[in-house]
Write a protein that holds these residues in place. Structure first.
Motif, PDB file in Angstrom:
ATOM      1  N   GLY A  88       0.696  -1.206   0.059  1.00 25.89           N
ATOM      2  CA  GLY A  88      -0.191  -0.074   0.000  1.00 25.89           C
ATOM      3  C   GLY A  88       0.599   1.230  -0.007  1.00 25.89           C
ATOM      4  O   GLY A  88       1.688   1.230   0.545  1.00 25.89           O
ATOM      5  N   ALA A  90       0.517   5.920  -0.513  1.00 26.26           N
ATOM      6  CA  ALA A  90      -0.719   7.118  -0.463  1.00 26.26           C
ATOM      7  C   ALA A  90      -1.612   7.060  -2.080  1.00 26.26           C
ATOM      8  O   ALA A  90      -2.662   7.373  -2.015  1.00 26.26           O
ATOM      9  N   PRO A  93      -3.749   2.961  -1.838  1.00 24.57           N
ATOM     10  CA  PRO A  93      -3.842   2.547  -0.524  1.00 24.57           C
ATOM     11  C   PRO A  93      -4.380   1.232  -0.221  1.00 24.57           C
ATOM     12  O   PRO A  93      -4.910   0.661  -1.108  1.00 24.57           O
ATOM     13  N   TRP A  95      -6.520  -1.184   2.054  1.00 28.28           N
ATOM     14  CA  TRP A  95      -7.612  -0.775   3.254  1.00 28.28           C
ATOM     15  C   TRP A  95      -8.640  -1.957   3.070  1.00 28.28           C
ATOM     16  O   TRP A  95      -8.826  -2.728   1.866  1.00 28.28           O
ATOM     17  N   LEU A 181      -7.160   1.584   7.298  1.00 28.77           N
ATOM     18  CA  LEU A 181      -6.445   1.940   6.321  1.00 28.77           C
ATOM     19  C   LEU A 181      -5.003   1.785   6.785  1.00 28.77           C
ATOM     20  O   LEU A 181      -4.472   2.081   7.683  1.00 28.77           O
ATOM     21  N   ASP A 184       1.637   3.172   4.846  1.00 25.23           N
ATOM     22  CA  ASP A 184       2.363   2.875   3.768  1.00 25.23           C
ATOM     23  C   ASP A 184       3.227   1.696   3.941  1.00 25.23           C
ATOM     24  O   ASP A 184       4.185   1.565   4.853  1.00 25.23           O
ATOM     25  N   CYS A 188      -1.853  -3.287   5.047  1.00 28.43           N
ATOM     26  CA  CYS A 188      -3.166  -3.202   5.885  1.00 28.43           C
ATOM     27  C   CYS A 188      -3.013  -3.621   7.168  1.00 28.43           C
ATOM     28  O   CYS A 188      -4.135  -3.846   8.046  1.00 28.43           O
TER      29      CYS A 188
END
Length: 319
Positions: A88, A90, A93, A95, A181, A184, A188
């Motif tokens: 993940g 920005a 992402p 989630w 969320l 990075d 997750c």
């Protein structure tokens, strides 16, 4: 006792524990609607497919196509976990979350970590609410990090449920969508299970709208020190979902007040005839004279600040 204090010291969110406060009489208990809604599991209110299964939102796929998809987060099995295809970023992402049939208010979250290893991937992950499906209006309700006393790590890595309450101004709003969320590169957090608890926004309004939040000496049952940390015994007399505690150096003006914690009003198994309150432990030690104040948060307004008092530990700094 030492084990309990060790756990408390790890929490920057002003850990609150239920206790029976013998000094609280029936006359000081909150007389408004019963807040038993705090323990209601919300997952069952999420959108389902034609087969009755939860429709889980989030990143598609799994690491090396191993089958550990986002659906594992809400399958009721603590032996499975979500392992997404990438860590993940920005831009992309990672989630997993749910859409609800109507807006809900989150008061509590239970979490079960990855069963065997990499439990620390939860550090830096966010629990968020939103009313847009793309989470473009996302509001963070809680953050996991080593720097803010995230205490799930110890529990999760040992294969047990972690359990915490959500109390802050943003938590009073109803959200159609809830999610975890990942930070990075954290995949997750590799959660096994997440359970959201609370009440529908409509039920919260029915319980608290029109109530006048108050805060007074009746809320303070006892105070004492544990290892230079102030501990307050609080009782609840105001029609408010939660309280806020602040502190400042006693000699300073009000501009020096700093936030200590939001303290949830509700708790599981609350009944109108049960003595009810919290034993609250401030993580920050009090060596110099320090003044505390408390206020109640209602759905539409806050009570005036009530000055709890000025406290000082007479132990030497560093002791």
């Amino acid at each position: 006792m030492n084990a309990m204090m060790s756990s408390l010291n790890r929490s920057r969110v002003f850990c609150c524990f239920t206790m029976l406060l013998a000094a609280v009489t029936a006359g000081t208990l909150w007389a408004g609607p019963s807040p038993t809604w705090c323990g209601t599991k919300l997952n069952s209110l999420a959108v389902k497919d034609d087969g009755g299964n939860l429709v889980v939102l989030g990143m598609e796929g799994s690491y090396n196509n191993g089958g550990n998809t986002k659906e594992k987060v809400f399958d009721g099995d603590v032996n499975t976990f979500f392992d997404p295809p990438s860590g993940g970023t920005a831009a992309v992402p990672c989630w997993a979350g749910l859409e609800f049939t109507e807006p809900v208010v989150v008061t509590r979250i239970r979490y079960y970590g990855r069963p065997t290893t990499l439990w620390n991937r939860m550090f830096g992950c966010f629990f968020q609410g939103a009313n847009q499906a793309d989470f473009s209006d996302a509001v963070t309700l809680h953050v996991g990090a080593t720097t803010d006393g995230w205490t799930w790590d110890d529990k999760a890595k040992k294969g047990t449920w972690a359990d915490f309450y959500v109390a802050n101004p943003e938590s009073l709003h109803g959200y159609k969508y809830l999610r975890l969320l990942g930070a990075d590169g954290a995949y997750c957090g590799n959660p096994s299970e997440i359970e959201f608890y609370g009440v529908t926004a409509a039920a919260l309004s029915a319980a608290f709208d029109g109530q006048t939040p108050t805060c007074s000496a009746a809320n303070i049952v006892t105070s004492f020190f544990i290892n230079n940390h102030l501990t307050l015994g609080l009782a609840y007399t105001a029609a408010a979902p939660f309280y806020e505690l602040q502190r400042k150096p006693a000699a300073s003006d009000d501009s020096a007040y700093e936030h200590v914690a939001y303290i949830p009003f509700c708790w599981d198994n609350y009944t109108a005839d049960t003595i009810h309150g919290y034993l609250c432990f401030d993580e920050k030690p009090v060596y110099d004279s320090t003044t505390y104040r408390l206020r109640a948060y209602g759905t539409a307004a806050q009570s005036p600040w009530y000055e709890v008092g000025t406290f000082k530990s007479y132990a030497m700094k560093g002791v």
